[in-house]
Design an enzyme around this catalytic site. Structure first.
Site, short mmCIF file in Angstrom:
data_model
loop_
_atom_site.label_atom_id
_atom_site.label_comp_id
_atom_site.label_asym_id
_atom_site.label_seq_id
_atom_site.Cartn_x
_atom_site.Cartn_y
_atom_site.Cartn_z
CE LYS A 195 98.01 104.02 73.50
NZ LYS A 195 99.04 103.52 72.59
CE LYS A 248 99.94 106.45 75.95
NZ LYS A 248 100.45 105.75 74.81
C1 PBG Z 1 101.89 103.98 70.34
C2 PBG Z 1 101.93 104.92 71.49
C3 PBG Z 1 101.29 106.15 71.64
C4 PBG Z 1 101.73 106.68 72.85
C5 PBG Z 1 102.58 105.73 73.43
N1 PBG Z 1 102.68 104.65 72.58
C6 PBG Z 1 100.42 106.91 70.73
C7 PBG Z 1 99.12 106.43 70.32
O1 PBG Z 1 98.63 105.39 70.75
O2 PBG Z 1 98.57 107.09 69.44
C8 PBG Z 1 101.35 108.01 73.41
C9 PBG Z 1 102.36 108.65 74.29
C10 PBG Z 1 102.18 110.10 74.51
O3 PBG Z 1 101.22 110.75 74.07
O4 PBG Z 1 103.06 110.64 75.19
N2 PBG Z 1 100.76 103.19 70.25
ZN ZN Z 2 100.57 102.18 68.23
#
Ligand code: PBG
Ligand code: ZN
Length: 324
Positions: A195, A248
């Site tokens: 991520k 992601k």
């Molecule tokens: C929480 C999380 C996030 C997303 C999924 N789980 C946001 C982040 O890490 O700031 C992003 C999902 C999206 O942008 O559709 N940690």
């Molecule tokens: Zn988070």
């Protein structure tokens, strides 16, 4: 073979031939639909940067979950917007937390739909970070215990699968052993293994009300410039017991998706995130692109790059288009 013996266009000449040689297919079975469950009742508020996506209270979530199931989409991914937030994200692991109540409602009212939960603290902490703050940064090891409690609490409420998105080191192992210790060894874990610290999460933070109140997430999410590091991140989650690994965001990281496909034989998921969705919706609303065509092409690209599972806000539209 060279031209004129070889003519690439022969096999492209009509739709029947194109169907016969198509290498990648897309189906509603490939999709997961993310939803935002808000505390309260009578809430059905469209996220301004994500047309068609709502913050909604449980009765609306259940109705939409039913629609998702009836479209042939196998699973939803749940995010919670709690009544109140605090420094340690208590609502995240409360038996009466927003997500726990939502899971119970969907499992009761919508049999046959898998409920996956996002396991993270940022939606529940008043500072908006994904863990406990110590000395101005997120403290890894004390956060692990809370994440494990959160995952356990989701599963006790009936979640079919948990998906940690926090990017703390060791969280897959911590969650796996907590679940196993309580007799939930059959519950699979889908880790947000790779991520990136991405600007594409902007609209999500409006939807989940989870914008960090200071700093950013670069001390725990990955640097977009790094490719080899993605393999190390994924390998550690696989070693700790992840059943499905995720990349992601999606479109800007197709190379990473392909790297993981080549390296691991586990099921692979991709998260087509909020900013990717908003860009398509925004351009389509202005008539600048053909939404259906662009979305289906994007979904096919994920499958071609190696994804088995696509988490996307477009899921309902895609299922409808495929059913025509
Ligand atoms: C929480 C999380 C996030 C997303 C999924 N789980 C946001 C982040 O890490 O700031 C992003 C999902 C999206 O942008 O559709 N940690
Ligand atoms: Zn988070």
């Amino acid at each position: 073979m060279v031209f004129p013996q070889f003519r690439a266009r022969r096999i492209r000449g009509n739709e029947t031939f194109r169907r016969m040689v198509r290498e990648t297919t897309l189906s509603a079975n490939d999709l997961v639909y993310p939803m935002f469950s808000a505390f309260g009742s009578g809430i059905h508020k469209e996220v301004s940067s994500m047309p068609g996506i709502y913050q909604q209270s449980i009765e609306y979530i259940v109705a939409e979950a039913r629609e998702v199931r009836d479209l042939g989409i196998p699973a939803v991914l749940l995010f919670g917007i709690p009544e109140s937030k605090d420094a340690v994200g208590s609502d995240a692991y409360s038996d009466t937390g927003i997500i726990q109540e939502t899971i119970r409602a969907i499992k009761k009212e919508v049999p046959g739909l898998a409920v996956i939960t996002d396991v993270c603290l940022c939606e529940y902490t008043d500072h908006g970070h994904c863990g406990i703050i110590k000395d101005g940064d997120v403290d890894n090891d004390s956060t692990l215990e809370l994440l494990a409690r959160e995952a356990l609490s989701h599963v006790q409420a009936g979640a079919d699968m948990v998906a940690p998105s926090d990017m703390m080191d060791g969280r897959v192992g911590a969650i796996r052993s907590m679940l196993d210790k309580h007799g939930y060894e059959r519950i699979p874990l889908m880790s947000y293994a790779v991520k990136y610290a991405s600007g594409y999460y902007g609209p999500f933070r409006e939807a989940a009300e989870s914008t960090p109140q200071f700093g950013d997430r670069r001390s725990y999410q990955m640097d977009p410039a790094n490719r080899r590091e993605a393999l190390r991140e994924a390998a550690s989650d696989v070693d700790e017991g992840a059943d499905i690994i995720m990349v992601k965001p999606g479109l800007p990281y197709l190379d990473i998706l392909r790297d993981l496909r080549n390296e691991f034989d586990l099921p692979l998921a991709v998260y087509n995130v909020s900013g990717e969705y908003s860009m398509v919706k925004g351009a389509a609303e202005r008539g600048w692109i053909d939404e259906e065509r662009v979305v289906l092409e994007t979904m096919t690209a994920f499958k071609r790059a190696g994804a088995d599972i696509i988490i996307t806000y477009h899921a309902k539209d895609v299922a409808r288009w495929l059913a025509r």
